[in-house]
Design an enzyme around this catalytic site. Structure first.
Site, PDB file in Angstrom:
ATOM      1  CE  LYS A  64      11.749 -39.615  28.109  1.00  0.00           C
ATOM      2  NZ  LYS A  64      12.529 -38.667  27.301  1.00  0.00           N
ATOM      3  CE  LYS A 104      19.204 -37.759  34.494  1.00  0.00           C
ATOM      4  NZ  LYS A 104      18.484 -37.455  33.304  1.00  0.00           N
ATOM      5  CE  LYS A 161      12.460 -36.498  36.946  1.00  0.00           C
ATOM      6  NZ  LYS A 161      13.291 -35.714  36.022  1.00  0.00           N
TER       7      LYS A 161
HETATM    8  P1  AMP Z   1      12.974 -35.422  29.416  1.00  0.00           P
HETATM    9  O1  AMP Z   1      12.358 -36.728  29.092  1.00  0.00           O
HETATM   10  O2  AMP Z   1      13.805 -35.447  30.662  1.00  0.00           O
HETATM   11  O3  AMP Z   1      13.667 -34.813  28.241  1.00  0.00           O
HETATM   12  O4  AMP Z   1      11.771 -34.435  29.767  1.00  0.00           O
HETATM   13  C1  AMP Z   1      10.895 -33.892  28.793  1.00  0.00           C
HETATM   14  C2  AMP Z   1       9.869 -33.005  29.462  1.00  0.00           C
HETATM   15  O5  AMP Z   1       9.048 -33.764  30.348  1.00  0.00           O
HETATM   16  C3  AMP Z   1      10.495 -31.880  30.293  1.00  0.00           C
HETATM   17  O6  AMP Z   1       9.801 -30.684  30.094  1.00  0.00           O
HETATM   18  C4  AMP Z   1      10.346 -32.376  31.698  1.00  0.00           C
HETATM   19  O7  AMP Z   1      10.272 -31.321  32.637  1.00  0.00           O
HETATM   20  C5  AMP Z   1       9.032 -33.138  31.628  1.00  0.00           C
HETATM   21  N1  AMP Z   1       8.941 -34.170  32.658  1.00  0.00           N
HETATM   22  C6  AMP Z   1       9.749 -35.248  32.797  1.00  0.00           C
HETATM   23  N2  AMP Z   1       9.386 -35.991  33.889  1.00  0.00           N
HETATM   24  C7  AMP Z   1       8.309 -35.351  34.432  1.00  0.00           C
HETATM   25  C8  AMP Z   1       7.468 -35.610  35.580  1.00  0.00           C
HETATM   26  N3  AMP Z   1       7.662 -36.684  36.371  1.00  0.00           N
HETATM   27  N4  AMP Z   1       6.441 -34.740  35.837  1.00  0.00           N
HETATM   28  C9  AMP Z   1       6.225 -33.673  35.032  1.00  0.00           C
HETATM   29  N5  AMP Z   1       6.992 -33.360  33.955  1.00  0.00           N
HETATM   30  C10 AMP Z   1       8.022 -34.186  33.654  1.00  0.00           C
END
Ligand code: AMP
Ligand code: TRP
Length: 326
Positions: free
Chosen positions: A194, A110, A191
């Protein structure tokens, strides 16, 4: 058993969030005393628009309920409503190592994307450690990308306990067996996120059925024809995982059903399964999101409960560290 996880109110929630986050939250809520946190303080660690933060927080709260959390039995709250999180983060920054924080993959990745790298991005994992440790958490349901942060949290807890006395439960990460890392439909080496990954490769939970079907139709696949998981078939492997997440079948069952179907037919079937999964969630979300007064009322209730649960641990931290408490 105490369960805790957090999710950032940045960008639209994706199918990756559903797989590593939402669906695990709803399932673990049945297993014990669960707390889920909308980590708005984490959202400011990269460039963001202050005009959006409030909306995004309410959006995410509605999505957490739409995907199955019951705010009457489970504590769901916004991090900034409970000041213990900011305090714990400062106290724990006395035990977190500078070198270790600099080695975090998320910080490096990031940081590279930002014109101005905020010191909050560097300290991000310390705030996360505080989130988890304040609730004496036993298990943390997360996706694979948070593994390194969870290991750091365990390290911080052990170091604190060793230096100041036993205050924290050392938490365990829980990762889904399938779908811990959903990849972009356009680039199976990246990956599905968002932000950052291509729009066409990212399935958003609020995408229309037409948009979802189109994204799957144009998903990148690999050479060969057989629908089978393999290291040299990252695109098809990702689609098999997604099918498994959407339907609840095992990847092996998905393979045996579609092995001879051909890539085109399989992509269409995965798209339809994802539409069937997300459509009821989208409808529930839309209904919940219209009543902001009710969402704020529920958030306030969550904050009250989170304050009451975290306060004794914060007090024990101050005491163990030797502060003159009043
Ligand atoms: P975040 O939106 O980064 O706060 O992520 C929230 C949750 O979603 C966390 O537990 C991440 O590990 C999971 N997560 C985000 N992107 C992915 C992905 N591409 N595959 C699986 N889990 C994800
Ligand atoms: N860093 C996590 C992510 O990007 C979000 C998060 C913040 C979190 N605090 C947490 C996850 C505590 C689990 C527990 O997804």
């Amino acid at each position: 058993m105490r369960i805790f996880s957090g999710i950032k109110p940045t960008g639209d929630s994706t199918l990756g969030n559903y797989s590593g986050g939402f669906r695990q939250y709803a399932a673990t809520q049945e297993q014990g005393d669960a707390t889920f946190c909308i980590v708005d303080l984490h959202a400011i660690t990269v460039e963001y628009d202050p005009a959006d933060l409030r909306e995004r927080t309410l959006d995410l709260f509605a999505m957490l309920i739409a995907t199955g959390l019951d705010p009457d039995r489970t504590t769901v709250f916004a991090q900034s409503h409970v000041t213990a999180h900011a305090e714990a983060s400062w106290l724990l920054s006395a035990v977190a190592g500078y070198g270790q924080l600099g080695r975090m993959t998320q910080f490096k990745e990031k940081g590279r994307e930002q014109e101005h790298v905020a010191s909050a991005l560097f300290n991000y994992p310390v705030l996360m450690a505080g989130d988890i440790l304040l609730y004496q958490t036993d298990i943390v349901p997360i996706g694979d990308d948070q593994r390194q942060h969870l290991e750091l949290t365990r390290d911080i807890a052990e170091r604190f306990n060793g230096r100041y006395g036993e205050v924290f439960t050392v938490p365990e990460g829980v990762y889904p067996e399938v779908g811990a890392r959903i990849m972009s439909l356009q680039d199976p080496s990246a990956k599905m996120g968002k932000t950052g990954s291509s729009d066409q490769g990212t399935v958003r939970m609020l995408d229309s059925p037409e948009a979802i079907l189109k994204k799957f139709k144009t998903a990148v696949t690999d050479s060969g024809r057989e629908v089978r998981r393999a290291d040299d078939k990252p695109g098809i492997s990702n689609l098999i995982d997604i099918m498994s997440v959407a339907t609840g079948s095992t990847p092996a069952a998905v393979e045996s059903e579609y092995v001879d179907a051909g890539y085109g037919a399989f992509k269409l079937a995965v798209g339809e399964a994802v539409v069937a999964l997300l459509e009821p969630i989208r409808l529930r979300y839309t209904e919940l999101r219209t009543d902001e007064g009710e969402l704020l009322r529920l958030l306030a209730g969550g904050a009250d409960r989170a304050r009451a649960t975290s306060a004794p641990t914060l007090e024990r931290m101050y005491e163990a560290m030797g502060f003159a408490r009043l």
